[in-house]
Design a protein around this motif. Structure first.
Motif, short mmCIF file in Angstrom:
data_model
loop_
_atom_site.label_atom_id
_atom_site.label_comp_id
_atom_site.label_asym_id
_atom_site.label_seq_id
_atom_site.Cartn_x
_atom_site.Cartn_y
_atom_site.Cartn_z
N VAL A 120 28.06 53.84 39.82
CA VAL A 120 27.53 54.65 40.92
C VAL A 120 27.10 56.02 40.42
O VAL A 120 26.08 56.57 40.86
CB VAL A 120 28.60 54.78 42.03
N ALA A 121 27.86 56.59 39.49
CA ALA A 121 27.55 57.94 39.00
C ALA A 121 26.19 57.98 38.29
O ALA A 121 25.42 58.92 38.47
CB ALA A 121 28.66 58.41 38.05
N ILE A 122 25.91 56.96 37.48
CA ILE A 122 24.62 56.92 36.77
C ILE A 122 23.47 56.88 37.76
O ILE A 122 22.46 57.57 37.61
CB ILE A 122 24.58 55.69 35.84
N ALA A 123 23.62 56.06 38.79
CA ALA A 123 22.55 55.97 39.80
C ALA A 123 22.40 57.30 40.55
O ALA A 123 21.29 57.76 40.79
CB ALA A 123 22.86 54.83 40.77
N PHE A 124 23.53 57.92 40.91
CA PHE A 124 23.49 59.20 41.61
C PHE A 124 22.76 60.24 40.78
O PHE A 124 21.92 60.99 41.27
CB PHE A 124 24.91 59.70 41.88
#
Length: 422
Positions: A120-124
């Motif tokens: 999720v962090a990479i996408a954010f």
């Protein structure tokens, strides 16, 4: 509070230093415990029990016992005991037995959440909101299990087979998860489809497709549960130091930490990471500077899906030993983990540990304190909500334009059509 005041508050959150953010998080954690204690007392007052709970307070070598009652009615739950059990139950007797079952359960939850939190962090950071991590994890897990079951019989058992088949299974999970993650990225880039809606829908599709394939094509004939055949022992991530039944492998945790470090290096030290971060913060400026926004969207979602797919492979190889329907909601929990970490890959393992402590501690509360499962879930949710909200507001504040840029009037270079005057 009007709109300008809200913007000022959000900008103030965005401008907080690391020390101030740490202080806010600790204060939020303390406040959540106080609010949760009130919830426990209220729930204990409404519950039925034979005798009221008591709080024992050590006082000058003696013990002061306080019986909990309200309006003449007994209060059944002791909030102090519940919170002590919540936090200590997650670690067990760690001083005398560092590899106890409770601690291994906490580490197992932590390890799996590291992968989904990173996803999720990479996408954010790339400006995408990936709610489809759960679906990418499910398909990655299924593909990894099927690939392992297919390949393992032609490999020699033992260490040689493990060295070949485990990386292969992780790679398959990453590829399938990455491809499934790239799909909503491509829909966003080339068809302007909202990624929140598409990823939500793709979660349902992934779950149903995995159920159909497992039940009607790859069902283990010797099982009443809808699951694939079990992967052989040499293809599983074996526990090191911890017990056989713990479902936790130290190798998986090391892999998760390595990926967290790799993700940080990717974002902070590479040109691709610069493009992702710039696109996430100011997409118009990034595109003006030559960044291919469409390609960045697809890339960030593919990387995000690959990390979720690896998480699914680890779930199969470490925790279950096969693919089973009803995969726990690690993908959705990863959203909270990422917000807690401020979308920083190095903060994800810490946030995942907090989440793992709360999840395994909740089980200890149910078994030891007789507290209903729903109440322990409410306490866990309160802590996560209170700790995550300041970071969520900070992330919103970072995306707001500065006050100076809002106050500066647009320059009318097009005959006065560039700005609206009131």
């Amino acid at each position: 509070m009007n709109g300008d005041s809200w913007r000022d508050v959000l900008r103030r959150f965005a401008g907080t230093s690391a020390a101030e953010r740490l202080f806010i998080s600790v204060a939020a954690l303390a406040l959540s415990i106080v609010v949760g204690a009130g919830v426990i007392l209220a729930a204990g007052w409404m519950a039925t029990c034979g005798a009221p709970a008591t709080i024992d307070i050590p006082l000058f070598g003696a013990t002061l016992s306080i019986t909990l009652q309200a309006f003449g009615e007994p209060i059944c739950y002791d909030p102090v005991n519940v919170y002590v059990t919540l936090f200590t139950g997650a670690f067990g007797d760690i001083l005398s037995n560092p590899t106890n079952f409770s601690f291994s359960l906490t580490l197992k939850e932590t390890t799996l959440l590291v992968f989904t939190g990173l996803s999720v962090a990479i996408a954010f950071r790339g400006g995408m909101f990936n709610i489809g991590t759960q679906g990418q994890l499910v398909l990655g897990a299924l593909a990894s299990a099927l690939a392992t079951v297919t390949v393992a019989p032609i490999l020699p058992a033992g260490l040689v087979g493990s060295i070949v088949v485990i990386p292969f299974a992780l790679l398959v999970g990453a590829i399938v998860g990455g491809l499934y993650g790239a799909l909503p990225g491509a829909l966003k880039a080339y068809a302007d489809a909202n990624e929140v809606i598409t990823t939500i829908m793709l979660n349902f599709i992934a779950t149903q497709v995995a159920f159909y394939l497992t039940k009607y094509h790859f069902q283990n004939p010797g099982s009443q549960v809808v699951q694939t055949r079990s992967v052989p022992g040499f293809a599983q991530l074996q526990p090191i130091l911890f017990g056989e039944g713990s479902g936790f492998s130290l190798l998986a945790l090391v892999l998760g930490l390595a990926l967290a470090g790799g993700a940080w290096l990717l974002l902070e030290r590479t040109s691709l990471g610069y493009d992702l971060r710039t696109s996430g913060l100011q997409p118009e400026a990034a595109e003006y500077g030559g960044v291919d926004a469409d390609q960045t969207m697809v890339t960030s979602m593919a990387l995000s899906g690959a990390l979720a797919g690896i998480g699914g492979a680890v779930w199969v190889l470490m925790a279950i030993g096969s693919y089973q329907v009803g995969v726990p909601s690690y993908g959705f929990d990863g959203i909270t983990v990422s917000i807690l970490a401020g979308n920083n890959p190095l903060g994800v393992p810490i946030a995942a540990l907090l989440f793992g402590v709360l999840k395994s501690g909740s089980l200890a509360v149910q078994f030891a304190g007789g507290v209903p499962q729903e109440l322990s879930g409410v306490l866990r949710g309160l802590i996560i909500l209170f700790v995550a909200m300041p970071e969520f507001f900070r992330m919103l504040g970072e995306r707001l334009p500065s006050a100076e840029s809002e106050q500066s009037a647009p320059v009318a270079t097009d005959g006065g059509e560039g700005g609206d005057e009131e």
